[in-house]
Design a protein around this motif. Structure first.
Motif, PDB file in Angstrom:
ATOM      1  N   GLN A 145       1.426   1.331  15.485  1.00  0.00           N
ATOM      2  CA  GLN A 145       2.487   0.348  15.223  1.00  0.00           C
ATOM      3  C   GLN A 145       2.094  -0.642  14.121  1.00  0.00           C
ATOM      4  O   GLN A 145       2.946  -1.149  13.410  1.00  0.00           O
ATOM      5  N   GLY A 146       0.805  -0.914  14.007  1.00  0.00           N
ATOM      6  CA  GLY A 146       0.296  -1.670  12.872  1.00  0.00           C
ATOM      7  C   GLY A 146       0.513  -3.169  12.932  1.00  0.00           C
ATOM      8  O   GLY A 146       0.936  -3.738  13.937  1.00  0.00           O
ATOM      9  N   ARG A 147       0.204  -3.803  11.810  1.00  0.00           N
ATOM     10  CA  ARG A 147       0.347  -5.255  11.696  1.00  0.00           C
ATOM     11  C   ARG A 147       1.821  -5.662  11.765  1.00  0.00           C
ATOM     12  O   ARG A 147       2.699  -4.903  11.379  1.00  0.00           O
ATOM     13  N   PRO A 169       1.527   2.568   9.524  1.00  0.00           N
ATOM     14  CA  PRO A 169       0.270   2.082  10.083  1.00  0.00           C
ATOM     15  C   PRO A 169      -0.757   3.210  10.074  1.00  0.00           C
ATOM     16  O   PRO A 169      -0.403   4.390  10.190  1.00  0.00           O
ATOM     17  N   HIS A 170      -2.025   2.847   9.957  1.00  0.00           N
ATOM     18  CA  HIS A 170      -3.057   3.869   9.749  1.00  0.00           C
ATOM     19  C   HIS A 170      -3.195   4.812  10.935  1.00  0.00           C
ATOM     20  O   HIS A 170      -3.686   5.938  10.783  1.00  0.00           O
ATOM     21  N   ALA A 198      -7.695  -2.808   5.605  1.00  0.00           N
ATOM     22  CA  ALA A 198      -7.215  -2.616   4.235  1.00  0.00           C
ATOM     23  C   ALA A 198      -5.716  -2.886   4.189  1.00  0.00           C
ATOM     24  O   ALA A 198      -4.897  -1.971   4.044  1.00  0.00           O
ATOM     25  N   PRO A 199      -5.323  -4.161   4.329  1.00  0.00           N
ATOM     26  CA  PRO A 199      -3.894  -4.491   4.380  1.00  0.00           C
ATOM     27  C   PRO A 199      -3.236  -4.458   3.009  1.00  0.00           C
ATOM     28  O   PRO A 199      -3.846  -4.837   2.006  1.00  0.00           O
ATOM     29  N   VAL A 251       3.228   8.197   0.621  1.00  0.00           N
ATOM     30  CA  VAL A 251       2.815   7.504   1.838  1.00  0.00           C
ATOM     31  C   VAL A 251       1.789   6.424   1.518  1.00  0.00           C
ATOM     32  O   VAL A 251       0.755   6.694   0.907  1.00  0.00           O
ATOM     33  N   ARG A 252       2.065   5.191   1.923  1.00  0.00           N
ATOM     34  CA  ARG A 252       1.137   4.067   1.761  1.00  0.00           C
ATOM     35  C   ARG A 252       0.652   3.652   3.138  1.00  0.00           C
ATOM     36  O   ARG A 252       1.446   3.226   3.976  1.00  0.00           O
TER      37      ARG A 252
END
Length: 223
Positions: A151-153, A93-94, A116-117, A109-110
């Motif tokens: 934690q992100g989407r 997560p960003h 920007a999913p 690393v992505r």
């Protein structure tokens, strides 16, 4: 004519012994007794609570690791690249702490964000995902993510085959009510409750892993 909603609410009011909440009512709302245990006997992050969480996680077939902040980066690099000679990348997560990723090649690393999913195909093409957590419940062996930047989407913790989840020991509480009370401070956040790797079983109780999420769950307890 009463609709189903009105009928349900009417029955609830009758069961509570009050017409509070009905249209035009000025009666004080009924206080519903909550006599269940609201907290455990042990403090968050205590040795007893951590031992209980580890016992539950291991029973669920999660892999548990202990680390200090200094030990964390190389441990994450090892767990998130299960095939060092065939690296496919790691999604994060960003808002994840950049120091945690210091032992991983930047090219691997992505980063994913709501603005920007990554696509489902892109998430499926990586080796692992690394996230933080919001809280963990020792008695149920459950880790909760709430969609915050570290934690992100929800998708990023469901599509990759390996999930590496970092939990601070002070985030581990003993009981579910303690966790719910904490999560209730931000009721609009999306929650993902994780109890071990993804698994299901058929009528003959044959366990199958990885049906609707990661087949491997690494939980890293940091203190």
């Amino acid at each position: 004519m009463t609709n189903a909603k009105d009928e349900i609410l009417s029955r609830i009011r009758a069961a509570l012994g009050s017409d509070a909440g009905s249209a035009g009512s000025t009666a004080a709302p009924t206080v519903v007794p909550r006599e269940y245990r609201s907290a455990g006997e042990h403090a968050p992050g205590s040795d007893v609570v951590l031992d209980l969480l580890i016992d539950r996680l291991v029973d669920y077939k999660a892999e548990v690791h202990r680390a200090t902040p200094t030990e964390l980066p190389p441990l994450l690099a090892r767990l998130a690249t299960p095939r060092p000679t065939e690296r496919r990348g790691v999604v994060v997560p960003h808002g994840l702490d950049g120091e945690w990723l210091s032992a991983i090649d930047d090219a691997d690393v992505r980063r994913d964000s709501r603005d920007a999913p990554l696509t489902a195909a892109e998430l499926d093409g990586v080796d692992a995902v690394i996230t933080a957590a919001r809280v963990a419940v020792a008695e149920t062996g459950t880790i909760v993510l709430d969609g915050e930047p570290d934690q992100g989407r929800r998708a990023i913790s469901l599509v990759p085959d390996v999930h590496v989840c970092v939990v601070r020991t002070d985030q581990v509480v003993q009981t579910v009510p303690e966790a719910v009370r904490l999560l209730g401070a931000e009721p609009g956040r999306p929650l993902t409750w994780i109890s071990g790797p993804s698994a299901t079983s058929d009528i003959e109780l044959e366990r199958v892993e990885g049906v609707h999420g990661p087949r491997t769950l690494h939980v890293v307890l940091v203190s």
